[in-house]
Design a protein around this motif. Structure first.
Motif, PDB file in Angstrom:
ATOM      1  N   GLY A 136     -30.867   5.209  -3.223  1.00 27.14           N
ATOM      2  CA  GLY A 136     -29.928   4.254  -3.798  1.00 27.14           C
ATOM      3  C   GLY A 136     -30.348   2.818  -3.611  1.00 27.14           C
ATOM      4  N   ALA A 137     -30.896   2.478  -2.437  1.00 25.12           N
ATOM      5  CA  ALA A 137     -31.315   1.102  -2.181  1.00 25.12           C
ATOM      6  C   ALA A 137     -32.481   0.697  -3.075  1.00 25.12           C
ATOM      7  CB  ALA A 137     -31.700   0.941  -0.707  1.00 25.12           C
ATOM      8  N   ILE A 138     -33.426   1.612  -3.275  1.00 23.88           N
ATOM      9  CA  ILE A 138     -34.563   1.312  -4.158  1.00 23.88           C
ATOM     10  C   ILE A 138     -34.081   1.134  -5.594  1.00 23.88           C
ATOM     11  CG2 ILE A 138     -36.769   2.149  -5.046  1.00 23.88           C
ATOM     12  CD1 ILE A 138     -36.914   3.865  -2.455  1.00 23.88           C
ATOM     13  N   LEU A 139     -33.255   2.064  -6.046  1.00 28.33           N
ATOM     14  CA  LEU A 139     -32.728   2.002  -7.416  1.00 28.33           C
ATOM     15  C   LEU A 139     -32.007   0.695  -7.663  1.00 28.33           C
ATOM     16  CD1 LEU A 139     -31.891   3.218 -10.154  1.00 28.33           C
ATOM     17  CD2 LEU A 139     -30.015   4.395  -8.970  1.00 28.33           C
ATOM     18  N   MET A 140     -31.111   0.321  -6.762  1.00 24.77           N
ATOM     19  CA  MET A 140     -30.328  -0.894  -6.946  1.00 24.77           C
ATOM     20  C   MET A 140     -31.220  -2.128  -6.876  1.00 24.77           C
ATOM     21  SD  MET A 140     -27.237  -1.526  -7.648  1.00 24.77           S
ATOM     22  CE  MET A 140     -26.751  -3.162  -8.189  1.00 24.77           C
ATOM     23  N   GLY A 141     -32.162  -2.134  -5.953  1.00 23.71           N
ATOM     24  CA  GLY A 141     -33.041  -3.288  -5.795  1.00 23.71           C
ATOM     25  C   GLY A 141     -33.909  -3.539  -7.009  1.00 23.71           C
ATOM     26  N   GLU A 142     -34.273  -2.468  -7.716  1.00 27.61           N
ATOM     27  CA  GLU A 142     -35.144  -2.632  -8.885  1.00 27.61           C
ATOM     28  C   GLU A 142     -34.377  -2.991 -10.149  1.00 27.61           C
ATOM     29  OE1 GLU A 142     -38.993   0.173  -7.842  1.00 27.61           O
ATOM     30  OE2 GLU A 142     -37.374   1.047  -9.041  1.00 27.61           O
ATOM     31  N   VAL A 143     -33.099  -2.690 -10.190  1.00 24.75           N
ATOM     32  CA  VAL A 143     -32.311  -2.932 -11.401  1.00 24.75           C
ATOM     33  C   VAL A 143     -31.832  -4.376 -11.490  1.00 24.75           C
ATOM     34  CG1 VAL A 143     -30.066  -2.426 -12.459  1.00 24.75           C
ATOM     35  CG2 VAL A 143     -31.571  -0.558 -11.769  1.00 24.75           C
ATOM     36  N   ILE A 144     -31.478  -4.991 -10.357  1.00 21.75           N
ATOM     37  CA  ILE A 144     -30.850  -6.317 -10.354  1.00 21.75           C
ATOM     38  C   ILE A 144     -31.902  -7.421 -10.379  1.00 21.75           C
ATOM     39  CG2 ILE A 144     -29.344  -7.849  -9.031  1.00 21.75           C
ATOM     40  CD1 ILE A 144     -27.934  -5.460 -10.288  1.00 21.75           C
ATOM     41  N   ARG A 145     -31.595  -8.503 -11.082  1.00 20.37           N
ATOM     42  CA  ARG A 145     -32.523  -9.626 -11.173  1.00 20.37           C
ATOM     43  C   ARG A 145     -32.738 -10.256  -9.799  1.00 20.37           C
ATOM     44  NH1 ARG A 145     -28.796 -14.102 -14.408  1.00 20.37           N
ATOM     45  NH2 ARG A 145     -27.005 -14.068 -12.992  1.00 20.37           N
ATOM     46  N   ALA A 146     -33.878 -10.923  -9.666  1.00 26.03           N
ATOM     47  CA  ALA A 146     -34.355 -11.366  -8.360  1.00 26.03           C
ATOM     48  C   ALA A 146     -33.361 -12.258  -7.622  1.00 26.03           C
ATOM     49  CB  ALA A 146     -35.691 -12.093  -8.525  1.00 26.03           C
ATOM     50  N   LYS A 147     -32.774 -13.233  -8.286  1.00 23.61           N
ATOM     51  CA  LYS A 147     -31.960 -14.213  -7.568  1.00 23.61           C
ATOM     52  C   LYS A 147     -30.633 -13.642  -7.058  1.00 23.61           C
ATOM     53  CE  LYS A 147     -29.232 -16.445 -11.218  1.00 23.61           C
ATOM     54  NZ  LYS A 147     -28.814 -17.771 -11.753  1.00 23.61           N
ATOM     55  N   ASP A 148     -30.219 -12.489  -7.602  1.00 25.80           N
ATOM     56  CA  ASP A 148     -28.954 -11.875  -7.198  1.00 25.80           C
ATOM     57  C   ASP A 148     -29.150 -10.559  -6.458  1.00 25.80           C
ATOM     58  OD1 ASP A 148     -27.418 -13.892  -8.436  1.00 25.80           O
ATOM     59  OD2 ASP A 148     -27.661 -12.903 -10.378  1.00 25.80           O
ATOM     60  N   ARG A 149     -30.394 -10.208  -6.180  1.00 26.96           N
ATOM     61  CA  ARG A 149     -30.685  -8.888  -5.600  1.00 26.96           C
ATOM     62  C   ARG A 149     -30.001  -8.709  -4.243  1.00 26.96           C
ATOM     63  NH1 ARG A 149     -35.994  -9.037  -5.831  1.00 26.96           N
ATOM     64  NH2 ARG A 149     -35.963  -8.257  -7.967  1.00 26.96           N
ATOM     65  N   GLY A 150     -30.063  -9.720  -3.397  1.00 24.52           N
ATOM     66  CA  GLY A 150     -29.467  -9.614  -2.066  1.00 24.52           C
ATOM     67  C   GLY A 150     -27.974  -9.371  -2.124  1.00 24.52           C
ATOM     68  N   LYS A 151     -27.277 -10.126  -2.973  1.00 22.65           N
ATOM     69  CA  LYS A 151     -25.819  -9.961  -3.103  1.00 22.65           C
ATOM     70  C   LYS A 151     -25.476  -8.559  -3.594  1.00 22.65           C
ATOM     71  CE  LYS A 151     -25.384 -13.673  -5.738  1.00 22.65           C
ATOM     72  NZ  LYS A 151     -26.567 -14.505  -5.459  1.00 22.65           N
ATOM     73  N   ALA A 152     -26.165  -8.129  -4.647  1.00 21.95           N
ATOM     74  CA  ALA A 152     -25.833  -6.851  -5.262  1.00 21.95           C
ATOM     75  C   ALA A 152     -26.112  -5.680  -4.326  1.00 21.95           C
ATOM     76  CB  ALA A 152     -26.613  -6.685  -6.564  1.00 21.95           C
ATOM     77  N   VAL A 153     -27.299  -5.672  -3.707  1.00 26.42           N
ATOM     78  CA  VAL A 153     -27.644  -4.564  -2.815  1.00 26.42           C
ATOM     79  C   VAL A 153     -26.755  -4.594  -1.569  1.00 26.42           C
ATOM     80  CG1 VAL A 153     -29.479  -3.482  -1.461  1.00 26.42           C
ATOM     81  CG2 VAL A 153     -30.007  -4.513  -3.672  1.00 26.42           C
ATOM     82  N   GLY A 154     -26.427  -5.787  -1.079  1.00 21.92           N
ATOM     83  CA  GLY A 154     -25.527  -5.904   0.066  1.00 21.92           C
ATOM     84  C   GLY A 154     -24.123  -5.414  -0.259  1.00 21.92           C
ATOM     85  N   MET A 155     -23.655  -5.708  -1.472  1.00 22.33           N
ATOM     86  CA  MET A 155     -22.334  -5.224  -1.883  1.00 22.33           C
ATOM     87  C   MET A 155     -22.320  -3.700  -1.979  1.00 22.33           C
ATOM     88  SD  MET A 155     -20.148  -7.799  -2.443  1.00 22.33           S
ATOM     89  CE  MET A 155     -19.032  -7.520  -3.799  1.00 22.33           C
ATOM     90  N   VAL A 156     -23.439  -3.119  -2.412  1.00 22.65           N
ATOM     91  CA  VAL A 156     -23.558  -1.663  -2.415  1.00 22.65           C
ATOM     92  C   VAL A 156     -23.471  -1.144  -0.983  1.00 22.65           C
ATOM     93  CG1 VAL A 156     -25.192   0.233  -2.761  1.00 22.65           C
ATOM     94  CG2 VAL A 156     -24.801  -1.427  -4.587  1.00 22.65           C
TER      95      VAL A 156
END
Length: 422
Positions: A136-156
């Motif tokens: 799940g972490a790899i999938l989410m990290g690759e889908v979200i754009r770079a500048k928002d990756r931390g927020k999105a993966v952290g929210m997951v």
């Protein structure tokens, strides 16, 4: 109130990153968050039913502890294997397999007729538990754009606290409706619910474009797990292992032994109450969310240092400062906040450290090797407490763990905003 914060059109709003997601990206976000929450729900069931198992089956504390240790070790192996699998067959397929795996063996836990059967079922369940985080972490990290990756993966990542809370509520419900000897089985049987969620993932979640692009490269050599130990990558891999070892070693040191220390040496009673557990879970959720934003705002490294230092302070306060039951109740919030918030930036950071071809292998190995080594910290504290005070032992090992994490963060490259390349 500043309307910019709430505006969907304003690029500076705190949640503008979410409004900018495509439908495909939102489905991936909620799928990963729900999957992680369901993983936490199934995982946390055991902690609630251990007293009942001890009373019903006459288990010793050592027997109960062995179930937890075996689960941690198999989850480390499962996360490692899921990383390799995600590089071979895809992130989404690996996610589906791991969810089905931990759901199936959680149900088997509810059908166990004796201790040996439960130990085996729970141990096998651990493979899926650890694998789901990696995929799940790899999938989410690759889908979200770079500048928002931390927020999105952290929210997951915050889905873990939600799943923990759901497991607590289901525990209260089952044990209020059924006698204890049936309630613990019913709780585990509810572990079938994540399997139904796979139907949604299979239909609505696609592989990340960066992964598909890498797979489409003509005449490419099949990536090998051993490439994470190549001269180019071995330094990053080993430092990533130190980072995750520190974070997880500190977490296990604090969460495993603090309740025992506070009950036996401080003689506090609030530790076993639902109110204290609720404070820890609430603190964990808020910690995940705040850390998710800070990992993009401050950068990965500064965020790790901030939460690592905060976790050190929590360990010091709990083991050195005299407190009453009332104060301890409220201290549950910062405990959950810091020791859980550390992990919020981990998924995005590990995603950015490794190239696409070996991202699953690198992320799966580094996080789960850290889990395996970190799982030894409770054992080391137990051994050292034979010659030194338990509180001092907790403080020393937690301090060493978070110190290692901070040092590793300082030596690793800052990756915030990094574009993923195949």
């Amino acid at each position: 109130m500043n309307t910019q914060v709430l505006s969907k059109k304003d690029g500076d709003g705190h949640f503008s990153w979410y409004h900018a997601l495509t439908g495909k990206e939102r489905r991936t976000f909620w799928s990963c968050k729900a999957g992680y929450g369901l993983d936490a729900m199934d995982t946390q069931f055991l902690s609630f039913v251990i007293p009942t198992l001890i009373a019903t089956w006459g288990l010793s504390k050592s027997d109960a502890g062995l179930i937890g240790t075996v689960t941690l070790l198999t989850s480390a192996i499962g996360g490692w294997l899921a990383g390799i699998l995600s590089d071979r067959i895809g992130r989404v397929k690996a996610l589906q397999i791991t969810i089905l795996w931990f759901a199936f063996f959680t149900v088997l836990c509810g059908l166990a007729q004796n201790y040996t059967q439960l130990l085996w079922a729970r141990g096998l369940m651990g493979f899926g538990m650890g694998g789901e985080w990696t995929a799940g972490a790899i999938l989410m990290g690759e889908v979200i754009r770079a500048k928002d990756r931390g927020k999105a993966v952290g929210m997951v990542q915050s889905g873990w606290a939600l799943g923990w809370g759901v497991s607590a509520m289901l525990y209260a419900l089952m044990f209020s409706l059924l006698p204890p000897e049936w309630a613990w089985r019913a709780l585990f049987l509810l572990g079938v619910l994540p399997a139904l969620f796979v139907i949604f993932i299979r239909r609505f979640v696609d592989e990340p474009e960066v992964f598909l692009a890498q797979q489409a490269v003509p005449n490419k050599d099949q990536a090998s797990f051993w490439q994470i130990f190549s001269p180019k990558m071995i330094s990053v891999t080993l430092r990533a292992v130190l980072l995750t070892t520190g974070a997880q070693g500190g977490y296990y040191a604090i969460t495993t032994w603090l309740p025992t220390y506070l009950k036996t040496e401080r003689h506090l009673t609030v530790l076993g109450t639902g109110g204290y557990l609720a404070m820890v879970i609430a603190g964990s959720y808020v910690g995940y969310i705040i850390s998710a934003f800070l990992t993009d705002y401050l950068g990965r490294k500064k965020n790790f240092i901030l939460f690592g230092f905060g976790s050190m302070c929590v360990a010091l306060i709990y083991t050195r400062v005299p407190v009453t039951d009332g104060v301890m109740l409220f201290l549950g919030f910062p405990l959950g906040f810091f020791v859980s918030g550390v992990f919020s930036g981990m998924g995005a950071f590990l995603t950015e450290l490794f190239p696409t071809a070996i991202r699953g292998s690198g992320q799966g190995f580094s996080y789960n090797m850290g889990r395996a080594v970190g799982a030894l910290f409770p054992l080391l504290i137990g051994m050292s407490s034979q010659t030194m005070a338990l509180g001092a032992s907790i403080g020393v090992f937690a301090g060493v763990a978070y110190g290692v994490m901070i040092l590793a963060a300082l030596t690793l490259p800052e990756t915030a905003g990094k574009q993923l390349e195949s």
